[in-house]
Enzyme design. Structure first.
Site, mmCIF file in Angstrom:
data_model
loop_
_atom_site.group_PDB
_atom_site.id
_atom_site.type_symbol
_atom_site.label_atom_id
_atom_site.label_comp_id
_atom_site.label_asym_id
_atom_site.label_seq_id
_atom_site.Cartn_x
_atom_site.Cartn_y
_atom_site.Cartn_z
ATOM 1 N N ASP A 210 -2.828 -5.596 7.751
ATOM 2 C CA ASP A 210 -3.585 -4.644 7.459
ATOM 3 C C ASP A 210 -3.595 -4.212 5.875
ATOM 4 O O ASP A 210 -2.722 -4.924 5.163
ATOM 5 C CB ASP A 210 -3.308 -3.388 8.295
ATOM 6 C CG ASP A 210 -2.087 -2.450 7.790
ATOM 7 O OD1 ASP A 210 -1.273 -2.997 7.015
ATOM 8 O OD2 ASP A 210 -2.057 -1.463 8.232
ATOM 9 N N ASP A 212 -3.071 -0.971 3.518
ATOM 10 C CA ASP A 212 -2.768 0.393 3.237
ATOM 11 C C ASP A 212 -3.278 0.908 1.969
ATOM 12 O O ASP A 212 -2.609 0.484 1.104
ATOM 13 C CB ASP A 212 -1.265 0.656 3.648
ATOM 14 C CG ASP A 212 -0.790 -0.070 4.966
ATOM 15 O OD1 ASP A 212 -1.277 0.440 6.147
ATOM 16 O OD2 ASP A 212 -0.083 -1.123 5.095
ATOM 17 N N ASP A 320 -6.054 1.091 6.656
ATOM 18 C CA ASP A 320 -5.451 2.359 6.656
ATOM 19 C C ASP A 320 -5.582 3.286 5.456
ATOM 20 O O ASP A 320 -5.470 2.668 4.525
ATOM 21 C CB ASP A 320 -4.066 2.244 7.061
ATOM 22 C CG ASP A 320 -3.427 1.951 8.521
ATOM 23 O OD1 ASP A 320 -3.968 2.127 9.372
ATOM 24 O OD2 ASP A 320 -2.319 1.292 8.535
HETATM 25 N N1 CTP Z 1 3.961 4.073 8.093
HETATM 26 C C1 CTP Z 1 4.042 5.700 8.280
HETATM 27 N N2 CTP Z 1 3.444 6.252 9.209
HETATM 28 C C2 CTP Z 1 2.559 5.421 9.964
HETATM 29 C C3 CTP Z 1 2.204 4.134 9.515
HETATM 30 C C4 CTP Z 1 3.086 3.709 8.928
HETATM 31 O O1 CTP Z 1 4.707 6.201 7.211
HETATM 32 N N3 CTP Z 1 1.726 6.269 10.869
HETATM 33 C C5 CTP Z 1 4.765 3.578 6.966
HETATM 34 C C6 CTP Z 1 5.693 2.565 7.613
HETATM 35 O O2 CTP Z 1 6.889 2.895 7.293
HETATM 36 C C7 CTP Z 1 5.341 1.235 6.751
HETATM 37 C C8 CTP Z 1 4.338 1.407 5.917
HETATM 38 O O3 CTP Z 1 3.825 2.888 5.990
HETATM 39 O O4 CTP Z 1 6.622 0.942 6.165
HETATM 40 C C9 CTP Z 1 3.205 0.408 6.113
HETATM 41 O O5 CTP Z 1 2.876 0.509 7.526
HETATM 42 P P1 CTP Z 1 2.457 -0.964 8.274
HETATM 43 O O6 CTP Z 1 0.953 -1.431 7.589
HETATM 44 O O7 CTP Z 1 2.571 -0.625 9.711
HETATM 45 O O8 CTP Z 1 3.507 -2.188 7.919
HETATM 46 P P2 CTP Z 1 3.675 -3.058 6.598
HETATM 47 O O9 CTP Z 1 4.992 -2.773 6.143
HETATM 48 O O10 CTP Z 1 2.332 -2.703 5.651
HETATM 49 O O11 CTP Z 1 3.549 -4.517 7.220
HETATM 50 P P3 CTP Z 1 2.157 -5.544 7.262
HETATM 51 O O12 CTP Z 1 2.268 -6.198 6.223
HETATM 52 O O13 CTP Z 1 2.458 -6.219 8.496
HETATM 53 O O14 CTP Z 1 1.155 -4.603 7.406
HETATM 54 MN MN MN Z 2 -0.686 0.149 8.222
HETATM 55 MN MN MN Z 3 0.300 -2.840 6.292
#
Ligand code: CTP
Ligand code: MN
Ligand code: MN
Ligand code: MN
Length: 396
Positions: A210, A212, A320
């Site tokens: 995703d 962020d 996000d």
């Molecule tokens: N996070 C958070 N609160 C949430 C969701 C996520 O604080 N409700 C934090 C998590 O600790 C994570 C970061 O935001 O380390 C990013 O989350 P996520 O997108 O789920 O994972 P990524 O590490 O970005 O992995 P990916 O590349 O698969 O998206």
């Molecule tokens: Mn995320």
């Molecule tokens: Mn992510």
């Protein structure tokens, strides 16, 4: 002498936030196997088990240690006294070093349950408990789930219909593309705003699941009401396929000064945020083009499947958006950079070793009874008496 160096035992700090953990490490043979064990343990564990011993967490700790080692493990003796690697894990490591594969892991990889759970948990909006319910109901394919007449959340409907798009790795260039779309929109609403790509991309990953984005403004309070306006604009541009906007009250937005909640390992924060799916144009164009159908929660899953299969000029991407008040920015940045294991240990370490409570909103010193405000990420690490670990070395 050379042989002796090779057999040197590894020294490992107990918390992964004390260690440097790069994306490319030296023990991929081992971590590939433990990743399967970790996933499988998560699928098996019931959610109300998490207060007691968790095999999933134990494997995540093993993984974090292995990823942080400065060299490849060549003998199980080297990790005999390493924290977090218990007897069972040592046996697995020994087997992997000797046979290049592990029977338990190979059996999991072949098991129907593991494969179906992996498929079902890969659906946006479906967690382990939903996946288990689908599996226990006897469904074996996404098509079964789509056809099955059961109550599904709107998120799950989109997750099922756009499964292929959403399981295509998000590229860094696509993250930058979404960032500039959001940045342009936001800047026109509130000049001086900052939009930062966090999550895996900030840790140096070249692909992700995703995008962020942290949104903030130097003037504290200027960000209030901003997200609603951004979403309105995205909606007008027909960029939104699905979304869920978590509003929160003003008091929740500010880190509570009284430490009434016990420090937890929960990733939950109280920022105003949106998580959803946008339709990203396949070819980047100067002009914004109409690309996606508007969010319509009343759309049937059949309509959504047809839409996903239609000749379309866009791809569904998970996004996000998180609104962070300026005073909490660097804590929010650390929290949303992750990874999850790094955050987990950072918070545990702060609680156990420093009697401090850390969240994405701030750091509270329980001994002194005061909140520690931070003007940089480095300062957060300084308060925590930790070496500054750059984002690229937080891949625990
Ligand atoms: N996070 C958070 N609160 C949430 C969701 C996520 O604080 N409700 C934090 C998590 O600790 C994570 C970061 O935001 O380390 C990013 O989350 P996520 O997108 O789920 O994972 P990524 O590490 O970005 O992995 P990916 O590349 O698969 O998206
Ligand atoms: Mn995320
Ligand atoms: Mn992510
Ligand atoms: Mn997992």
């Amino acid at each position: 002498n050379y042989k002796q160096t090779k057999l040197n035992c590894f020294q490992v700090d107990p918390y992964c936030c004390q260690r440097r953990t790069p994306l490319q490490h030296h023990n991929k043979l081992l971590t590939d196997a433990f990743e399967i064990l970790e996933e499988n343990a998560e699928y098996i564990e019931s959610s109300n088990d998490t207060k007691g011993y968790s095999r999933n967490l134990a494997y995540r700790r093993v993984l974090a240690v292995l990823r942080s080692l400065p060299q490849a493990v060549t003998s199980v003796k080297q990790i005999k006294d390493v924290k977090h690697i218990g007897g069972h894990s040592q046996k697995i490591i020994q087997e992997l070093l000797e046979e290049k594969c592990c029977l338990e892991v190979e059996e999991i990889k072949r098991s129907v349950r593991y494969n179906k759970m992996k498929l079902f948990t890969g659906v946006f909006g479906a967690g382990v408990s939903t996946a288990r319910r689908w599996y226990d109901t006897g469904m074996t394919s996404l098509n079964d789930v789509i056809q099955h007449n059961e109550d599904r959340s709107t998120a799950q409907k989109y997750g099922l219909a756009f499964f292929d798009d959403l399981n295509m790795p998000v590229l860094k260039a696509e993250a930058e593309q979404v960032k500039s779309i959001v940045k342009n929109i936001t800047e026109s609403i509130l000049p001086g705003v900052s939009v930062t790509v966090t999550g895996g991309f900030r840790r140096g990953k070249t692909v992700g699941h995703d995008i962020d984005l942290l949104i903030s403004h130097p003037k504290e309070g200027a960000e209030i009401g901003l997200l609603g306006k951004i979403l309105e604009k995205l909606q007008q541009l027909n960029l939104i396929l699905y979304g869920s906007h978590n509003k929160c009250t003003y008091s929740e937005r500010h880190f509570t000064e009284e430490p009434r909640d016990p420090p937890t390992n929960s990733q939950m924060d109280h920022f105003e945020k949106w998580f959803g799916i946008i339709g990203l144009p396949k070819i980047s164009t100067e002009k914004t083009v109409l690309i996606a159908e508007n969010d319509a929660s009343d759309k049937s899953i059949k309509d959504l499947v047809d839409l996903s299969k239609s000749e379309k000029s866009w791809t569904a991407k998970r996004v996000d958006l998180i609104i962070v008040p300026s005073s909490q920015y660097f804590y929010g940045l650390v929290g949303w950079t992750g990874n999850k294991m790094f955050n987990r240990d950072l918070r545990l370490y702060a609680q156990k070793e420093l009697n401090m409570r850390l969240s994405s909103h701030g750091l509270y010193d329980l001994t002194k009874g005061c909140l520690l405000t931070s003007n940089s990420e480095e300062e957060v690490f300084k308060y925590l008496k930790l070496p500054v670990i750059p984002p690229e070395l937080r891949n625990c």
